[in-house]
Design a protein around this motif. Sequence first.
Motif, mmCIF file in Angstrom:
data_model
loop_
_atom_site.group_PDB
_atom_site.id
_atom_site.type_symbol
_atom_site.label_atom_id
_atom_site.label_comp_id
_atom_site.label_asym_id
_atom_site.label_seq_id
_atom_site.Cartn_x
_atom_site.Cartn_y
_atom_site.Cartn_z
ATOM 1 N N ALA A 133 7.507 8.373 -10.245
ATOM 2 C CA ALA A 133 8.664 8.342 -11.145
ATOM 3 C C ALA A 133 9.700 9.381 -10.740
ATOM 4 C CB ALA A 133 8.219 8.575 -12.586
ATOM 5 N N ARG A 134 9.227 10.572 -10.337
ATOM 6 C CA ARG A 134 10.174 11.616 -9.932
ATOM 7 C C ARG A 134 10.883 11.242 -8.644
ATOM 8 N NH1 ARG A 134 9.103 18.167 -9.223
ATOM 9 N NH2 ARG A 134 11.310 18.717 -9.399
ATOM 10 N N MET A 135 10.147 10.672 -7.694
ATOM 11 C CA MET A 135 10.764 10.229 -6.447
ATOM 12 C C MET A 135 11.847 9.196 -6.727
ATOM 13 S SD MET A 135 9.033 8.089 -3.295
ATOM 14 C CE MET A 135 8.966 6.560 -4.270
ATOM 15 N N CYS B 39 6.942 13.420 -1.999
ATOM 16 C CA CYS B 39 7.058 12.268 -1.111
ATOM 17 C C CYS B 39 8.421 11.623 -1.303
ATOM 18 C CB CYS B 39 5.957 11.237 -1.380
ATOM 19 S SG CYS B 39 6.015 10.483 -3.022
ATOM 20 N N ALA B 40 8.844 10.906 -0.278
ATOM 21 C CA ALA B 40 10.066 10.107 -0.351
ATOM 22 C C ALA B 40 9.891 8.925 0.585
ATOM 23 C CB ALA B 40 11.297 10.924 0.033
ATOM 24 N N ILE B 41 10.154 7.730 0.082
ATOM 25 C CA ILE B 41 10.056 6.517 0.902
ATOM 26 C C ILE B 41 11.466 6.007 1.132
ATOM 27 C CG2 ILE B 41 8.974 4.265 1.169
ATOM 28 C CD1 ILE B 41 7.024 5.030 -1.068
ATOM 29 N N ILE B 42 11.913 6.047 2.387
ATOM 30 C CA ILE B 42 13.294 5.677 2.711
ATOM 31 C C ILE B 42 13.299 4.810 3.968
ATOM 32 C CG2 ILE B 42 14.129 7.849 1.715
ATOM 33 C CD1 ILE B 42 14.839 8.628 4.703
ATOM 34 N N GLY B 43 14.497 4.376 4.381
ATOM 35 C CA GLY B 43 14.663 3.605 5.597
ATOM 36 C C GLY B 43 15.076 4.479 6.760
ATOM 37 N N GLN B 44 14.921 3.939 7.965
ATOM 38 C CA GLN B 44 15.297 4.658 9.174
ATOM 39 C C GLN B 44 16.814 4.811 9.232
ATOM 40 O OE1 GLN B 44 14.303 2.686 12.823
ATOM 41 N NE2 GLN B 44 14.958 4.358 14.133
ATOM 42 N N ALA C 97 2.703 16.533 1.949
ATOM 43 C CA ALA C 97 4.126 16.195 1.960
ATOM 44 C C ALA C 97 4.245 14.908 2.756
ATOM 45 C CB ALA C 97 4.948 17.303 2.609
ATOM 46 N N VAL C 98 4.858 13.874 2.156
ATOM 47 C CA VAL C 98 4.864 12.544 2.782
ATOM 48 C C VAL C 98 6.297 12.041 2.934
ATOM 49 C CG1 VAL C 98 3.898 10.216 2.705
ATOM 50 C CG2 VAL C 98 2.667 12.106 1.604
ATOM 51 N N PRO C 99 6.917 12.303 4.096
ATOM 52 C CA PRO C 99 8.234 11.731 4.386
ATOM 53 C C PRO C 99 8.048 10.355 5.018
ATOM 54 C CG PRO C 99 7.644 13.285 6.105
ATOM 55 C CD PRO C 99 6.474 13.213 5.155
ATOM 56 N N VAL D 172 0.818 -1.220 0.000
ATOM 57 C CA VAL D 172 0.000 0.000 0.000
ATOM 58 C C VAL D 172 0.847 1.264 0.000
ATOM 59 C CG1 VAL D 172 -1.630 1.348 1.386
ATOM 60 C CG2 VAL D 172 -2.011 -1.100 1.046
ATOM 61 N N SER D 173 1.914 1.274 0.803
ATOM 62 C CA SER D 173 2.723 2.492 0.938
ATOM 63 C C SER D 173 3.272 2.981 -0.393
ATOM 64 C CB SER D 173 3.882 2.243 1.908
ATOM 65 O OG SER D 173 3.410 2.017 3.206
ATOM 66 N N LEU D 174 3.637 2.038 -1.262
ATOM 67 C CA LEU D 174 4.254 2.403 -2.537
ATOM 68 C C LEU D 174 3.337 3.259 -3.398
ATOM 69 C CD1 LEU D 174 5.840 -1.061 -3.416
ATOM 70 C CD2 LEU D 174 7.022 0.951 -2.509
ATOM 71 N N MET D 175 2.038 2.992 -3.329
ATOM 72 C CA MET D 175 1.083 3.775 -4.120
ATOM 73 C C MET D 175 0.507 4.934 -3.329
ATOM 74 S SD MET D 175 1.044 0.320 -4.794
ATOM 75 C CE MET D 175 -0.459 -0.455 -4.170
ATOM 76 N N LEU D 176 0.328 4.735 -2.037
ATOM 77 C CA LEU D 176 -0.312 5.740 -1.207
ATOM 78 C C LEU D 176 0.504 7.024 -1.132
ATOM 79 C CD1 LEU D 176 -2.703 6.328 0.727
ATOM 80 C CD2 LEU D 176 -1.282 5.408 2.578
ATOM 81 N N ALA D 177 1.811 6.909 -0.989
ATOM 82 C CA ALA D 177 2.652 8.104 -0.874
ATOM 83 C C ALA D 177 2.513 9.015 -2.103
ATOM 84 C CB ALA D 177 4.107 7.716 -0.634
ATOM 85 N N PRO D 178 2.688 8.519 -3.333
ATOM 86 C CA PRO D 178 2.541 9.427 -4.480
ATOM 87 C C PRO D 178 1.108 9.903 -4.707
ATOM 88 C CG PRO D 178 2.951 7.185 -5.236
ATOM 89 C CD PRO D 178 3.186 7.191 -3.756
ATOM 90 N N ILE D 179 0.112 9.080 -4.384
ATOM 91 C CA ILE D 179 -1.278 9.522 -4.559
ATOM 92 C C ILE D 179 -1.574 10.704 -3.643
ATOM 93 C CG2 ILE D 179 -3.686 8.885 -4.137
ATOM 94 C CD1 ILE D 179 -2.951 6.044 -5.094
ATOM 95 N N THR D 180 -1.220 10.587 -2.375
ATOM 96 C CA THR D 180 -1.515 11.670 -1.436
ATOM 97 C C THR D 180 -0.626 12.886 -1.687
ATOM 98 O OG1 THR D 180 -0.105 10.544 0.204
ATOM 99 C CG2 THR D 180 -2.482 10.211 0.377
ATOM 100 N N ALA D 181 0.592 12.661 -2.175
ATOM 101 C CA ALA D 181 1.435 13.802 -2.562
ATOM 102 C C ALA D 181 0.802 14.558 -3.721
ATOM 103 C CB ALA D 181 2.837 13.326 -2.923
ATOM 104 N N ALA D 182 0.201 13.829 -4.653
ATOM 105 C CA ALA D 182 -0.471 14.470 -5.789
ATOM 106 C C ALA D 182 -1.677 15.274 -5.342
ATOM 107 C CB ALA D 182 -0.902 13.406 -6.802
ATOM 108 N N CYS D 183 -2.191 14.952 -4.162
ATOM 109 C CA CYS D 183 -3.364 15.662 -3.635
ATOM 110 C C CYS D 183 -2.999 16.794 -2.680
ATOM 111 C CB CYS D 183 -4.282 14.668 -2.916
ATOM 112 S SG CYS D 183 -5.001 13.415 -3.997
ATOM 113 N N GLY D 184 -1.709 17.051 -2.485
ATOM 114 C CA GLY D 184 -1.321 18.210 -1.699
ATOM 115 C C GLY D 184 -0.629 17.943 -0.384
#
Length: 435
Positions: free
Chosen positions: A311-313, A148-153, A105-107, A91-103
């Motif tokens: 794609a940009r992320m 958005c950016a999906i990274i590790g701790q 910021a998703v770190p 879910v996270s892989l799609m959720l981050a860019p979808i919500t970023a597209a809606c306004g």
Amino acid sequence: MIPQEIIRRKRNGEELGPADINSFIAALAAGHLSEGQIGAFAMAVWFKGMSRAETVALTLAMANSGDRLQWADIDRPVADKHSTGGVGDNVSLMLAPITAACGLAVPMISGRGLGHTGGTLDKLESIPGYRITPDAHLFHKVVKEAGCAIIGQTGTLAPADGRLYAVRDVTATVDSIPLITASILSKKLAAGLQTLVLDVKVGNGAFMADRTQAEILAQSLVEVANGAGVKTSALITDMNQPLADAAGNAVEMRNCLDFLAGGKADTRLQTVVLAFAAEMLVKSGIVASSDEAEGMARRALSSGRAAEIFARMVSMLGGPADLIEKPDKYLARAPVKKPVPASRAGWLSACDVRGIGVSVIDLGGGRRHPQDRIDHRVGFSELLPLGTRVSAGEPIAVVHAADEAAAERAAAALAAHYRITEEKPEQTPVISARI
């Protein structure tokens, strides 16, 4: 601060004050406590529990044990989502860019696979060049510019949690609600979030197989996070079957790209992704109602905007700029693909989700030991959902394996993980409660 006095008082069931907890966690983070003292403290909490006030104090102390990210120069609400883990949960892989597209910021700070569950970072590492541990400057830049950016701790975020968890892992104290709560939330608080949405899984493929325990954990997470100043809610979701129709790393990444292209409409996966998108957007104040928020998320998908942000992320974090257009060029494929035939005609009525997750590990797609290397190519795809009518011999999934022998073993194991009955099963809602 005398550590053994704090341990004794908690062992005797006394309530610890914030000053006691802060002192103990500061000493833990600084390396001034022995593993015996840390283990004794964890065991005392396991037996005696913690009040809500104690759990809030523990969470804040662990969050403050290292760096705390700041987003003052970003003029968007800062939000994230966390899942307690499952199989086929991408879910996270799609959720981050979808919500970023809606306004938003998703770190998003994610983890690796744990036990039988898959890890977001392991899936992202199937993308050549993707940097899961960028420096703080690049992380900030990607969130600001891509959304958005999906990274590790990193080692500087909530370091006390890392040491405490390592001891809990070998002292049979992992399954303590206060300690689970503080571990999850300390990293989220350190990330500088304003809002958080939690996905608490329940079912035979979740760490919480019991609905009551899942609700207790969700309630604890929500109350403690709100008590620590982060607007938080939770959805309890079903993990009695894989969420996506794929389980593995590269196969789930392909599933993600297909989803972003609109190829997973009317699935359980889409229901969950859109529900969490709506929850995040309403919680952050972007829109007032869930219906409006879901419509906004659907438009972000259908317009291609979410795919563009993903794609940009990927590109900004070192991956290929044309991953969306040319996934076959970059996502490695296993050399052997083998259909898994249904053992008989009937309805797919139940499955052992934990067993499916273990089968991915057996293929090489997960770790038996922390130092193990993952084969990102392997796993299962085209998993049919429960409630599907099948004929004898009809494929219920496809195995992706490194060799023929592994494919044969995995196919036999997967077939054994499904129950086929003559009667159609009742459908279980994928989202059962909001807290």
